[in-house]
Design an enzyme around this catalytic site. Structure first.
Site, PDB file in Angstrom:
ATOM      1  N   GLN A  59       0.992  -1.053   0.130  1.00  0.00           N
ATOM      2  CA  GLN A  59      -0.010  -0.044  -0.055  1.00  0.00           C
ATOM      3  C   GLN A  59       1.043   1.370  -0.127  1.00  0.00           C
ATOM      4  OE1 GLN A  59      -2.964   0.191   2.776  1.00  0.00           O
ATOM      5  NE2 GLN A  59      -3.701   1.931   2.095  1.00  0.00           N
ATOM      6  N   PHE A  60       1.180   1.699  -1.263  1.00  0.00           N
ATOM      7  CA  PHE A  60       2.102   2.983  -1.298  1.00  0.00           C
ATOM      8  C   PHE A  60       1.564   4.081  -0.785  1.00  0.00           C
ATOM      9  CE2 PHE A  60      -0.632   3.803  -4.965  1.00  0.00           C
ATOM     10  CZ  PHE A  60      -0.404   5.151  -5.164  1.00  0.00           C
ATOM     11  N   THR A  61       0.001   4.106  -0.586  1.00  0.00           N
ATOM     12  CA  THR A  61      -0.424   5.476   0.056  1.00  0.00           C
ATOM     13  C   THR A  61      -0.312   5.696   1.348  1.00  0.00           C
ATOM     14  OG1 THR A  61      -2.523   4.463   0.381  1.00  0.00           O
ATOM     15  CG2 THR A  61      -2.281   5.365  -1.830  1.00  0.00           C
TER      16      THR A  61
END
Length: 147
Positions: free
Chosen positions: A78-80
Site C-alpha cells: 500500500q504505497f499510499t
C-alpha cells in the site's frame, strides 16, 4: 518501511473478482517501502511484527504474539502509506520507493515474515485490490522503521 498492522479475526484480498490471499485469525499487514529502505529494514520489521504481543492471553491481556497463537498474516502492498498531506489537498507520494524497488522489498518482507514461522498470504503488488477484514478489538498499530 511503513506498516499499518491490524489484528484480525479474518482478512482477504480480491483482484478482478478472485480471492488471491486470505488469513483467518492473525494480522493484516499493509506495507509501504520508502526511499532509502533496504532488505535490513524489511527483515528487522518482520522480526518485530512476528514477536509483537498484541493478542490476548487467558487473562484477557495483550500478551501473545501472532507466533504464540499460531496465526497467519495477509501482507498487502500500500504505497499510499507514504502520503504527504502537508501542502494542499492532494497527497504526494514522492517519499515512497520506486515501484521496482518497492516490489522487491515487499516480496523480501513477506519472505522474512514467512522465515519467522508465520503462514503468509499476499496481495498482488500494484494491482487494484479489494481488501476485506474483520478487525479484532479493534487493534490497529502504525509502525515505521525510521521512527
Amino acid at each position: 518501511m511503513r506498516v499499518l498492522l491490524q489484528r484480525v479475526a479474518e482478512a482477504s484480498v480480491t483482484v478482478d473478482g478472485e480471492v488471491i490471499g486470505a488469513t483467518e485469525r492473525g494480522l493484516l499487514v499493509l506495507i509501504c517501502a520508502m526511499q532509502g529502505d533496504g532488505p535490513n529494514e524489511a527483515e528487522r520489521l518482520a522480526a518485530k511484527i512476528a514477536k509483537l504481543r498484541i493478542f490476548q492471553d487467558e487473562n484477557g491481556r495483550m500478551n501473545r504474539s501472532v507466533l504464540d497463537i499460531g496465526g497467519g498474516a495477509l501482507v498487502v502492498s500500500q504505497f499510499t502509506l507514504a502520503a504527504d498531506t502537508k501542502r494542499g489537498n492532494r497527497p504526494g507520494f514522492s517519499s515512497a520507493a520506486a515501484p521496482e524497488e518497492g516490489e522487491k522489498l515487499y516480496e523480501h518482507f513477506a519472505q522474512a515474515l514467512t522465515d519467522q514461522g508465520i503462514d503468509v498470504a499476499k496481495g498482488r503488488f500494484g494491482a487494484d485490490m479489494k481488501v476485506a477484514l474483520i478487525n479484532d478489538g479493534p487493534v490497529t498499530i502504525w509502525m515505521d522503521t525510521d521512527a
